[in-house]
Structures are given as structure tokens and as C-alpha cells.
Design a protein around this motif. Structure first.
Motif, PDB file in Angstrom:
ATOM      1  N   ILE A  54      -4.019   6.564  -3.468  1.00  0.00           N
ATOM      2  CA  ILE A  54      -3.247   5.533  -2.793  1.00  0.00           C
ATOM      3  C   ILE A  54      -3.368   4.295  -3.674  1.00  0.00           C
ATOM      4  O   ILE A  54      -4.474   3.914  -4.068  1.00  0.00           O
ATOM      5  N   VAL A  84       0.881  -1.164   0.000  1.00  0.00           N
ATOM      6  CA  VAL A  84       0.000   0.000   0.000  1.00  0.00           C
ATOM      7  C   VAL A  84       0.917   1.211   0.000  1.00  0.00           C
ATOM      8  O   VAL A  84       1.770   1.349   0.870  1.00  0.00           O
ATOM      9  N   THR A  85       0.754   2.098  -0.980  1.00  0.00           N
ATOM     10  CA  THR A  85       1.647   3.248  -1.100  1.00  0.00           C
ATOM     11  C   THR A  85       1.262   4.367  -0.143  1.00  0.00           C
ATOM     12  O   THR A  85       0.155   4.398   0.396  1.00  0.00           O
ATOM     13  N   GLU A  86       2.165   5.288   0.019  1.00  0.00           N
ATOM     14  CA  GLU A  86       1.868   6.568   0.649  1.00  0.00           C
ATOM     15  C   GLU A  86       0.958   7.321  -0.331  1.00  0.00           C
ATOM     16  O   GLU A  86       0.946   7.002  -1.525  1.00  0.00           O
ATOM     17  N   PRO A  87       0.218   8.320   0.124  1.00  0.00           N
ATOM     18  CA  PRO A  87      -0.562   9.129  -0.820  1.00  0.00           C
ATOM     19  C   PRO A  87       0.387   9.759  -1.843  1.00  0.00           C
ATOM     20  O   PRO A  87       1.490  10.185  -1.498  1.00  0.00           O
ATOM     21  N   ILE A 128      -5.085  11.110   5.647  1.00  0.00           N
ATOM     22  CA  ILE A 128      -5.769  10.447   4.540  1.00  0.00           C
ATOM     23  C   ILE A 128      -7.276  10.546   4.708  1.00  0.00           C
ATOM     24  O   ILE A 128      -8.005  10.823   3.767  1.00  0.00           O
ATOM     25  N   ALA A 139      -0.906   8.588   6.879  1.00  0.00           N
ATOM     26  CA  ALA A 139       0.107   7.767   6.220  1.00  0.00           C
ATOM     27  C   ALA A 139       1.272   7.601   7.200  1.00  0.00           C
ATOM     28  O   ALA A 139       1.701   8.572   7.823  1.00  0.00           O
TER      29      ALA A 139
END
Length: 110
Positions: free
Chosen positions: A22, A8-11, A76, A69
Motif C-alpha cells: 500500500i 492512500v492506495t488500494e493494495p 489488508i 480496502a
């Protein structure tokens, strides 16, 4: 996706839209653990999404929830609409902020 694990990425700013998103990736595996493929999804934080459930939640009578995040500390989702979505810094400013944060921590630990 690294080592067959979910990511799961950072924004971040979507490349084609510029919207705050994301991205998520999950391996699809066979019974023996062999990776057969990857399921990928993107959440547009600027449009209604499943994280909106947080916006209606309260903790007790007056408390709020905030989802941030883990690395960038960007808000978020929150039950306090004034807090979301917080701006996503550019890659250059993120590097600068990270370097400044590390330098500040190093000075503070002396």
C-alpha cells in the motif's frame, strides 16, 4: 497526489518486487498552504508492519477485527490470520470484476 490531499492506495503489486503493498503520499506545506514537497511511504503487507497490531486485538472474548480496502474489499489486516493477506487481483481482473459488479447492481435495481 491530487489537489494537495493525502493519498492512500488500494493494495497493489509493487512494480519492482511483485509484493503486495500500500503506498501513501502526504503533502508537506508551508504556513501559507504552498506545497513544498511530498512525503511518500510504502507498507509491504507481506512483511511485519504497524498493521500487525490488529492481529493481536480482539473484540470481546471471541470477536475479530478486519481491515479491508474500501474499493476492492481486499482484506489488508485481520486478527484472524487465515484472512490475510488476501490475494490482490491483477488490473485486468479488477476491471472485469468492477464491470461485472456494476452490471449486477444495474440488473438488481430494475
Amino acid at each position: 497526489m491530487q489537489h494537495g490531499r493525502s493519498v492512500v492506495t488500494e493494495p497493489l503489486h509493487g512494480k519492482s518486487t511483485g509484493l503486495i503493498v500500500i503506498a501513501m503520499a502526504v503533502p508537506i506545506t508551508a504556513a501559507d498552504g504552498t506545497i513544498l514537497g511530498t512525503m511518500i511511504g510504502v507498507i509491504n503487507l507481506e512483511q511485519p508492519n504497524f498493521l500487525d497490531e490488529i492481529s493481536t486485538a480482539k473484540y470481546g472474548l471471541t470477536g475479530d477485527f478486519v481491515l479491508t480496502a474500501p474499493v476492492s474489499r481486499i482484506t489488508i489486516a485481520s486478527s484472524d490470520r487465515r484472512r490475510t493477506p488476501s490475494p490482490v487481483p491483477s488490473r485486468a481482473s479488477t476491471r472485469s470484476t468492477t464491470a461485472t459488479s456494476r452490471a449486477s447492481k444495474a440488473r438488481g435495481s430494475r
